[in-house]
Design an enzyme around this catalytic site. Structure first.
Site, PDB file in Angstrom:
ATOM      1  N   GLY A 188      -9.045  25.716 -15.629  1.00 56.17           N
ATOM      2  CA  GLY A 188      -8.880  25.880 -14.186  1.00 56.17           C
ATOM      3  C   GLY A 188      -7.640  25.181 -13.654  1.00 56.17           C
ATOM      4  O   GLY A 188      -6.953  25.696 -12.768  1.00 56.17           O
ATOM      5  N   ASP A 189      -7.341  24.002 -14.186  1.00 56.65           N
ATOM      6  CA  ASP A 189      -6.130  23.287 -13.777  1.00 56.65           C
ATOM      7  C   ASP A 189      -4.878  24.085 -14.129  1.00 56.65           C
ATOM      8  O   ASP A 189      -3.954  24.206 -13.323  1.00 56.65           O
ATOM      9  CB  ASP A 189      -6.069  21.923 -14.465  1.00 56.65           C
ATOM     10  CG  ASP A 189      -6.967  20.891 -13.815  1.00 56.65           C
ATOM     11  OD1 ASP A 189      -6.978  20.809 -12.581  1.00 56.65           O
ATOM     12  OD2 ASP A 189      -7.649  20.171 -14.552  1.00 56.65           O
ATOM     13  N   SER A 190      -4.860  24.608 -15.356  1.00 58.61           N
ATOM     14  CA  SER A 190      -3.668  25.327 -15.795  1.00 58.61           C
ATOM     15  C   SER A 190      -3.486  26.633 -15.033  1.00 58.61           C
ATOM     16  O   SER A 190      -2.367  26.992 -14.666  1.00 58.61           O
ATOM     17  CB  SER A 190      -3.746  25.601 -17.296  1.00 58.61           C
ATOM     18  OG  SER A 190      -3.747  24.384 -18.020  1.00 58.61           O
ATOM     19  N   GLY A 193      -2.113  25.709 -11.684  1.00 57.00           N
ATOM     20  CA  GLY A 193      -0.701  25.335 -11.800  1.00 57.00           C
ATOM     21  C   GLY A 193       0.200  26.539 -11.946  1.00 57.00           C
ATOM     22  O   GLY A 193       1.303  26.582 -11.384  1.00 57.00           O
TER      23      GLY A 193
END
Length: 419
Positions: A188-190, A193
């Site tokens: 989810g972070d990637s 980003g």
């Protein structure tokens, strides 16, 4: 691209050395004030494409990513090597008045700010977008958060694990009837980003037309939602609640993993009619292509279990290399399930520079990491450094050379805890 943002943007582009272009964003300056993964990943992507990225860390409180990663050498970890590459590191306390002023001076000289604080944090420091815009009407503020800058959940802190779950993405992972596992990465972070960097590029283009900056609002939950294909219309129109399907996609056949003679697994994907006919021929079972059970996409989906059984029997009698070579020669999509040990030796990835060396000065040697993607034909992105070895390593360069602060003033600011 005509830059009409901050007062130095056009001048920076004009100063770019045509013979030493770092990438398509050469001449763009990005200030990164995020920590951990989502914001720094967006900053990394922009840096890979040639932007000058200045990473701010609070004095005495370095980004925790410096200590992340499962391998350790001489006390150092290597998640930092990947996400800090191509960035200059400075320290700055945004809670202090003098730190705030230094930050605003940087804003005047920059194009993009990337942050991934909880919504409202910049405003609490009197550094909201309205304040930034007063100093630079072309500034683009990229904000990455768990749930977005607005809405009833916006003030909540968010991590990738929760965003993947709340968005419905986690529900579709795993095997039917089992607990929904996570991928062993902060997906989810990637994803957030990546969308944040995409938004920054779109905003830079729009600024070249209007001269005005804007806010890019990327949420982890929404980034996870965006990649979920037809799950929403399937539910809206047919009431279908898609769930986990293990190693295959329900109704998409054949597309699965199959165990070979030595116990290893290969992926075979032949769900298109033309490719399925090639698979049948490669298996010496051409009659399967005209079998009513498998004659088209819909019927193959209905008879998925039997089709997987037949392909599984064929693969189980052969070594993995033989399976892949036979199918590749026939134009059937197939491949191994590689570990990272195989990935770093993959001739295709190596030929395209996708296993790249980063000179990590912390340990005095090259460390391998992912290459720059996508590949541009005329102005490819570059890996110019593996990031800073210590917080504040580039204070003198950024505050002294860029902002014109004297060595005495920098020493004073450091003594006050501003730097």
């Amino acid at each position: 691209m005509t830059v009409t943002g901050g007062p130095s943007a056009q001048a920076r582009l004009q100063r770019s050395d045509p013979g030493n272009v770092t990438g398509p964003l050469d001449g763009i300056r990005v200030i990164e004030v995020g920590t951990l993964i989502s914001g720094p990943f967006a900053g990394r992507l922009l840096g890979d494409m040639g932007a000058e990225v200045v990473k701010i860390e609070p004095p005495g409180a370095p980004d925790p990513l410096r200590t992340w990663g499962q391998a350790e050498l001489d006390g150092h970890h290597f998640f930092w090597t990947v996400h800090a590459r191509n960035k200059k590191a400075v320290t700055l306390n945004l809670r202090e008045a003098r730190g705030r002023e230094l930050f605003l001076d940087l804003v005047e000289q920059s194009d993009v700010i990337v942050e991934n604080f909880r919504p409202g944090t910049l405003e609490k420091w009197d550094l909201g977008y309205d304040v930034l815009r007063e100093r630079n009407r072309g500034i683009i503020l990229v904000r990455v958060s768990g749930y977005g800058q607005t809405g009833p959940e916006s003030s909540k802190a968010g991590y990738a694990s929760v965003a993947e779950a709340a968005s419905g993405l986690r529900h579709m992972n795993g095997f039917p009837g089992g607990p929904p596992p996570r991928l062993a990465l902060s997906l989810g972070d990637s994803l957030a980003g990546m969308f944040a960097a995409q938004g920054a590029l779109a905003a830079l283009y729009r600024r070249s037309v209007t001269g005005e900056g804007q806010v890019v609002d990327a949420a982890l939950t929404e980034a996870c939602l965006a990649v979920q294909e037809s799950t929403i219309p399937d539910y809206d129109v047919g009431g279908v609640v898609r769930g986990p399907s293990g190693t295959r996609l329900e109704g998409i056949a054949p597309s699965n993993i199959y165990q070979t003679a030595d116990g290893s697994w290969v992926v075979i994907a032949a769900n298109q009619d033309t490719v399925f006919r090639r698979l049948c021929a490669a298996m010496d079972r051409p009659e399967l292509a005209t079998d009513p059970r498998f004659v088209d996409h819909v019927n193959r989906g209905r008879n998925q279990d039997e089709l997987d059984r037949l392909i599984g029997e064929w693969a189980a009698a052969r070594r993995p290399d033989d399976v892949i070579a036979t199918l590749s020669a026939a134009g059937v999509i197939s491949g191994p399930i590689n570990t990272v040990a195989e990935v770093v030796a993959d001739p295709q990835l190596l030929s395209r520079g996708m296993i790249a060396d980063h000179w990590d000065e912390r340990i005095g040697r090259n460390v391998k990491g992912p290459g720059v993607i996508p590949v541009l034909s005329e102005t490819p992105g570059t890996i110019r450094s593996a990031g800073s070895s210590t917080p504040g390593q580039h204070n003198a360069e950024v505050y002294g050379e860029l902002l014109g602060r004297s060595a005495d003033e920098l020493a004073e600011l450091a003594a006050e805890g501003v730097l």
